[in-house]
Design a protein around this motif. Structure first.
Motif, mmCIF file in Angstrom:
data_model
loop_
_atom_site.group_PDB
_atom_site.id
_atom_site.type_symbol
_atom_site.label_atom_id
_atom_site.label_comp_id
_atom_site.label_asym_id
_atom_site.label_seq_id
_atom_site.Cartn_x
_atom_site.Cartn_y
_atom_site.Cartn_z
ATOM 1 N N ARG A 114 -5.053 32.539 19.214
ATOM 2 C CA ARG A 114 -3.995 33.373 18.934
ATOM 3 C C ARG A 114 -2.852 33.593 19.568
ATOM 4 O O ARG A 114 -2.033 34.421 19.560
ATOM 5 C CB ARG A 114 -4.837 34.709 18.765
ATOM 6 N N GLY A 115 -2.726 32.632 20.635
ATOM 7 C CA GLY A 115 -1.494 32.396 21.393
ATOM 8 C C GLY A 115 -1.366 33.360 22.605
ATOM 9 O O GLY A 115 -0.135 33.491 23.254
ATOM 10 N N LYS A 116 -2.171 34.382 22.990
ATOM 11 C CA LYS A 116 -2.092 34.876 24.078
ATOM 12 C C LYS A 116 -3.242 34.976 25.158
ATOM 13 O O LYS A 116 -3.956 36.050 25.540
ATOM 14 C CB LYS A 116 -1.990 36.536 23.718
ATOM 15 N N GLY A 117 -3.736 33.548 25.422
ATOM 16 C CA GLY A 117 -4.863 33.467 26.462
ATOM 17 C C GLY A 117 -4.895 34.147 27.810
ATOM 18 O O GLY A 117 -5.699 34.726 28.232
ATOM 19 N N ILE A 118 -3.576 33.733 28.279
ATOM 20 C CA ILE A 118 -3.403 34.376 29.713
ATOM 21 C C ILE A 118 -3.373 35.996 29.845
ATOM 22 O O ILE A 118 -3.782 36.365 30.703
ATOM 23 C CB ILE A 118 -2.117 33.641 30.238
ATOM 24 N N ASP A 119 -2.730 36.393 28.829
ATOM 25 C CA ASP A 119 -2.735 37.817 28.547
ATOM 26 C C ASP A 119 -4.121 38.768 28.600
ATOM 27 O O ASP A 119 -4.467 39.311 29.331
ATOM 28 C CB ASP A 119 -1.678 38.457 27.463
ATOM 29 N N PHE A 120 -4.818 37.953 27.713
ATOM 30 C CA PHE A 120 -6.186 38.228 27.671
ATOM 31 C C PHE A 120 -6.962 38.156 29.000
ATOM 32 O O PHE A 120 -7.670 39.089 29.528
ATOM 33 C CB PHE A 120 -7.030 37.680 26.666
ATOM 34 N N ALA A 121 -6.817 36.894 29.837
ATOM 35 C CA ALA A 121 -7.470 36.659 30.905
ATOM 36 C C ALA A 121 -7.231 37.778 32.066
ATOM 37 O O ALA A 121 -7.927 38.136 32.603
ATOM 38 C CB ALA A 121 -7.146 35.436 31.441
ATOM 39 N N HIS A 122 -5.781 38.120 31.870
ATOM 40 C CA HIS A 122 -4.898 38.910 32.982
ATOM 41 C C HIS A 122 -5.673 40.474 32.816
ATOM 42 O O HIS A 122 -6.441 40.946 33.741
ATOM 43 C CB HIS A 122 -3.818 38.933 32.586
ATOM 44 N N HIS A 123 -6.020 41.073 31.657
ATOM 45 C CA HIS A 123 -6.325 42.199 31.468
ATOM 46 C C HIS A 123 -7.865 42.306 31.846
ATOM 47 O O HIS A 123 -8.589 43.328 32.270
ATOM 48 C CB HIS A 123 -6.215 42.966 30.143
ATOM 49 N N GLU A 137 -20.319 47.410 29.241
ATOM 50 C CA GLU A 137 -20.764 48.586 28.305
ATOM 51 C C GLU A 137 -19.543 49.319 27.950
ATOM 52 O O GLU A 137 -18.300 49.452 28.355
ATOM 53 C CB GLU A 137 -21.757 49.349 29.512
ATOM 54 N N GLY A 138 -19.830 50.256 27.197
ATOM 55 C CA GLY A 138 -18.950 51.036 26.420
ATOM 56 C C GLY A 138 -17.918 50.235 25.659
ATOM 57 O O GLY A 138 -17.900 49.212 25.152
ATOM 58 N N ASP A 139 -16.502 50.910 25.943
ATOM 59 C CA ASP A 139 -15.530 50.249 25.256
ATOM 60 C C ASP A 139 -14.573 49.667 26.219
ATOM 61 O O ASP A 139 -13.298 49.442 26.050
ATOM 62 C CB ASP A 139 -14.590 51.494 24.619
ATOM 63 N N HIS A 140 -14.978 49.214 27.401
ATOM 64 C CA HIS A 140 -14.340 48.737 28.456
ATOM 65 C C HIS A 140 -13.590 47.400 27.909
ATOM 66 O O HIS A 140 -12.431 47.127 28.282
ATOM 67 C CB HIS A 140 -15.109 48.420 29.761
ATOM 68 N N LEU A 141 -14.529 46.573 27.438
ATOM 69 C CA LEU A 141 -13.875 45.259 26.946
ATOM 70 C C LEU A 141 -13.040 45.502 25.848
ATOM 71 O O LEU A 141 -11.966 44.694 25.737
ATOM 72 C CB LEU A 141 -14.901 44.333 26.717
ATOM 73 N N ALA A 142 -13.184 46.306 25.052
ATOM 74 C CA ALA A 142 -12.190 46.628 23.992
ATOM 75 C C ALA A 142 -10.936 47.086 24.362
ATOM 76 O O ALA A 142 -10.110 46.633 23.795
ATOM 77 C CB ALA A 142 -13.045 47.577 22.768
ATOM 78 N N VAL A 143 -11.042 47.949 25.384
ATOM 79 C CA VAL A 143 -9.658 48.350 25.961
ATOM 80 C C VAL A 143 -8.939 47.461 26.501
ATOM 81 O O VAL A 143 -7.844 47.225 26.418
ATOM 82 C CB VAL A 143 -9.985 49.506 26.973
ATOM 83 N N ALA A 144 -9.683 46.579 27.187
ATOM 84 C CA ALA A 144 -9.018 45.484 27.796
ATOM 85 C C ALA A 144 -8.274 44.690 26.994
ATOM 86 O O ALA A 144 -6.953 43.930 26.905
ATOM 87 C CB ALA A 144 -9.887 44.572 28.850
ATOM 88 N N ALA A 145 -9.017 44.292 25.908
ATOM 89 C CA ALA A 145 -8.580 43.462 24.740
ATOM 90 C C ALA A 145 -7.467 43.968 24.073
ATOM 91 O O ALA A 145 -6.422 43.276 23.564
ATOM 92 C CB ALA A 145 -9.628 42.967 23.657
ATOM 93 N N ARG A 146 -7.624 45.303 23.992
ATOM 94 C CA ARG A 146 -6.519 46.217 23.034
ATOM 95 C C ARG A 146 -5.009 46.080 23.873
ATOM 96 O O ARG A 146 -4.096 45.866 23.504
ATOM 97 C CB ARG A 146 -6.737 47.450 22.997
ATOM 98 N N LYS A 147 -5.169 46.137 25.331
ATOM 99 C CA LYS A 147 -4.088 45.730 26.033
ATOM 100 C C LYS A 147 -3.378 44.582 26.019
ATOM 101 O O LYS A 147 -2.013 44.248 26.233
ATOM 102 C CB LYS A 147 -4.511 46.105 27.706
ATOM 103 N N ALA A 148 -4.126 43.509 25.577
ATOM 104 C CA ALA A 148 -3.616 42.367 25.425
ATOM 105 C C ALA A 148 -3.157 42.132 24.012
ATOM 106 O O ALA A 148 -2.703 41.056 23.750
ATOM 107 C CB ALA A 148 -4.460 41.123 25.750
ATOM 108 N N GLY A 149 -3.291 43.051 23.273
ATOM 109 C CA GLY A 149 -2.866 42.934 21.757
ATOM 110 C C GLY A 149 -3.845 42.586 20.763
ATOM 111 O O GLY A 149 -3.513 42.105 19.566
ATOM 112 N N PHE A 150 -5.308 42.809 21.029
ATOM 113 C CA PHE A 150 -6.029 42.330 20.125
ATOM 114 C C PHE A 150 -7.041 43.295 20.033
ATOM 115 O O PHE A 150 -7.472 44.439 20.637
ATOM 116 C CB PHE A 150 -6.998 41.277 20.821
#
Length: 217
Positions: A114-123, A137-150
């Motif tokens: 999706r063109g934002k691999g480094i952004d996702f890896a960073h968060h 657990e919980g929404d931790h990964l979801a929040v990190a993904a959202r910070k990268a725009g996903f």
């Protein structure tokens, strides 16, 4: 963009975590695309441990040095809980079942598609290595993904349409072809730069290639 830097990177590698802010800066400072190529840790790629259970100097040094390097760089650092790799820390044996590292690595593949691999890896690396317990657990990964725009659920649903594990295996092969085996390894025009502390050497090479966005900077 014609010029690119391939980054062979592992979610279990502390040095991969530590180099990621510099990779974001690299993308900002130079006219290059920075391509995330997630790989599994070498213990899983090689189907054997690189550590000797009778001699624990190497893992002890890695933990000490990565903590020291994080302090030098001003980055938070706590060994992840859970560890992205399921491993017996007495024998260093790793079982075949590896739910955390496979999930993280395939998500990294999808983020790059999706063109934002480094952004996702960073968060996500900041989440895992920055001290968040039970990061899975919980929404931790979801929040990190959202910070990268996903949207995390949308990313995971995408795996039904292609084989993300095959993409990771391809990255393993490309890393071998680059002439190195460790992470992080940055490759520019076929030349590998291994290690978080080689980012300045890579910048020097990009300067030689005339790729700095602001030559006076």
């Amino acid at each position: 963009m014609a010029n690119s830097v391939d980054v062979f990177w592992s979610f279990r590698s502390p040095y991969s975590y530590l180099v990621t802010p510099d990779l974001l800066k690299l993308r900002e400072d130079y006219a290059v695309s920075v391509v995330l190529r997630p790989v599994l840790p070498i213990a899983l790629r090689a189907k054997s441990t690189i550590f000797d259970a009778a001699d624990k100097k190497r893992p002890r040094y890695i933990v000490m040095d990565s903590r020291r390097r994080a302090a030098f760089l001003g980055l938070p650092f706590v060994w992840p809980r859970p560890d992205p790799v399921v491993q017996n820390l007495e024998t260093y044996e790793v079982p075949e079942e590896q739910p955390y590292i496979w999930r993280l690595s395939t998500l990294g593949v999808e983020a790059e598609r999706r063109g934002k691999g480094i952004d996702f890896a960073h968060h996500v690396a900041a989440l895992i290595w920055g001290g968040t317990e039970a990061w899975d657990e919980g929404d931790h990964l979801a929040v990190a993904a959202r910070k990268a725009g996903f949207d995390l659920a949308e990313m995971e649903n995408a795996f039904a349409h292609y084989d993300a594990r095959a993409e990771i295996e391809k990255n393993h092969q490309l890393l071998e072809q680059s002439g190195h085996w460790g992470v992080p390894t940055m490759v520019f025009k076929g030349e590998p730069f291994f290690g978080q502390d080689r980012i300045d050497t890579l910048r020097w090479r990009l300067d030689e290639a005339g790729l700095r966005r602001n030559p006076s900077g």
